[in-house]
Design an enzyme around this catalytic site. Structure first.
Site, PDB file in Angstrom:
ATOM      1  N   HIS A 115     -28.037   7.424  45.291  1.00 49.08           N
ATOM      2  CA  HIS A 115     -28.607   8.622  45.000  1.00 49.08           C
ATOM      3  C   HIS A 115     -27.495   9.697  45.921  1.00 49.08           C
ATOM      4  O   HIS A 115     -26.694   9.153  46.697  1.00 49.08           O
ATOM      5  CB  HIS A 115     -29.872   8.974  45.721  1.00 49.08           C
ATOM      6  CG  HIS A 115     -30.936   7.916  45.395  1.00 49.08           C
ATOM      7  ND1 HIS A 115     -31.823   8.119  44.515  1.00 49.08           N
ATOM      8  CD2 HIS A 115     -31.520   6.589  45.828  1.00 49.08           C
ATOM      9  CE1 HIS A 115     -32.507   7.174  43.951  1.00 49.08           C
ATOM     10  NE2 HIS A 115     -32.207   6.410  44.968  1.00 49.08           N
ATOM     11  N   LYS A 180     -17.594  -7.904  57.172  1.00 52.94           N
ATOM     12  CA  LYS A 180     -16.050  -8.264  57.254  1.00 52.94           C
ATOM     13  C   LYS A 180     -15.767  -9.727  57.156  1.00 52.94           C
ATOM     14  O   LYS A 180     -16.460 -10.580  57.791  1.00 52.94           O
ATOM     15  CB  LYS A 180     -15.487  -7.764  58.484  1.00 52.94           C
ATOM     16  CG  LYS A 180     -15.750  -5.904  58.696  1.00 52.94           C
ATOM     17  CD  LYS A 180     -15.295  -5.490  59.821  1.00 52.94           C
ATOM     18  CE  LYS A 180     -15.338  -4.153  59.823  1.00 52.94           C
ATOM     19  NZ  LYS A 180     -14.883  -3.431  61.265  1.00 52.94           N
ATOM     20  N   ARG A 183     -13.162 -15.511  58.714  1.00 52.31           N
ATOM     21  CA  ARG A 183     -12.127 -16.676  58.822  1.00 52.31           C
ATOM     22  C   ARG A 183     -12.100 -16.898  57.320  1.00 52.31           C
ATOM     23  O   ARG A 183     -12.910 -16.744  56.458  1.00 52.31           O
ATOM     24  CB  ARG A 183     -12.604 -17.583  59.795  1.00 52.31           C
ATOM     25  CG  ARG A 183     -13.570 -18.549  59.229  1.00 52.31           C
ATOM     26  CD  ARG A 183     -13.862 -19.508  60.203  1.00 52.31           C
ATOM     27  NE  ARG A 183     -15.023 -20.346  60.039  1.00 52.31           N
ATOM     28  CZ  ARG A 183     -15.223 -21.422  59.028  1.00 52.31           C
ATOM     29  NH1 ARG A 183     -14.145 -21.755  58.179  1.00 52.31           N
ATOM     30  NH2 ARG A 183     -16.291 -22.250  58.813  1.00 52.31           N
TER      31      ARG A 183
END
Length: 204
Positions: A115, A180, A183
């Site tokens: 939105h 994120k 490894r």
């Protein structure tokens, strides 16, 4: 020629979701999913048939634990050997493409819909949608949220509780809010299944 709201939605353009065509399609999905979610758990073939009729693309090997929710269904494509645990939600206003051998843990949410940030445009009812792609052999941990426009690479593991706001490459373990890369997946993962606990395939 003026595009319909559905055509704009599929094209990734701003659209109004309040029109009759999209409302009827969402209602159809809700009716079919009510059948799916309330069906006798032993009726696996009948449940799978509902999903196959609803989705844009499926294969012979898929298993979705109810309850499951989606907006339309026809924008969802799943590859071979797909499994999702309880309470998967897919807002499929844009295409959601899922590869082969994908496993999804409980309470995962996949959102193509968005939105406007501007409050006036948001109150007027504008929406948009961007596609999501999940590669082959991906495992998505519980309570993960995948946001619009994201691609997750093949063989990757997404840790539980993640909020995926950007693309994640292949062959990695990624987690967090925002999600994120932690490894790369490596040879150690063939030896240890959890922390310092080793596989013992000879006893399997």
């Amino acid at each position: 020629m003026t595009k319909s709201s559905k055509e704009k939605m599929i094209a990734g353009e701003p659209y109004m979701a309040s029109g009759d065509e999209l409302f009827k399609e969402r209602q159809h999905a809700k009716v079919e999913l009510q059948k799916f979610n309330n069906m006798d758990p032993t009726k696996i073939k009948a449940r799978n048939q509902i999903i196959k009729n609803l989705f844009g693309k499926t294969t012979t090997r898929l298993y979705i634990e109810p309850p499951f929710y989606c907006d339309y269904g026809y924008n969802i494509e799943v590859g071979d050997n797909f499994y999702s645990n309880y309470n998967l939600t897919i807002l499929d206003c844009a295409k959601v493409k899922i590869g082969d051998n994908v496993m999804i843990a409980p309470n995962v949410s996949i959102f193509t819909a968005g939105h406007p940030v501007d409050p006036i445009l948001r109150v007027e009812g504008w929406e948009y949608a961007q596609p999501i792609e999940i590669g082959d052999n991906v495992w998505i941990g519980g309570n993960t949220v995948i946001n619009p426009g994201v691609k997750i690479g093949a063989n990757t593991v997404i840790g539980s509780g993640s909020v995926v706001t950007k693309d994640i490459p292949e062959n990695v373990v990624a987690a967090g809010n925002p999600c994120k890369v932690i490894r790369e997946i490596n040879i150690r993962d063939k030896v240890y299944y959890f922390r310092d606990l080793k596989y013992n395939f000879e006893e399997a």
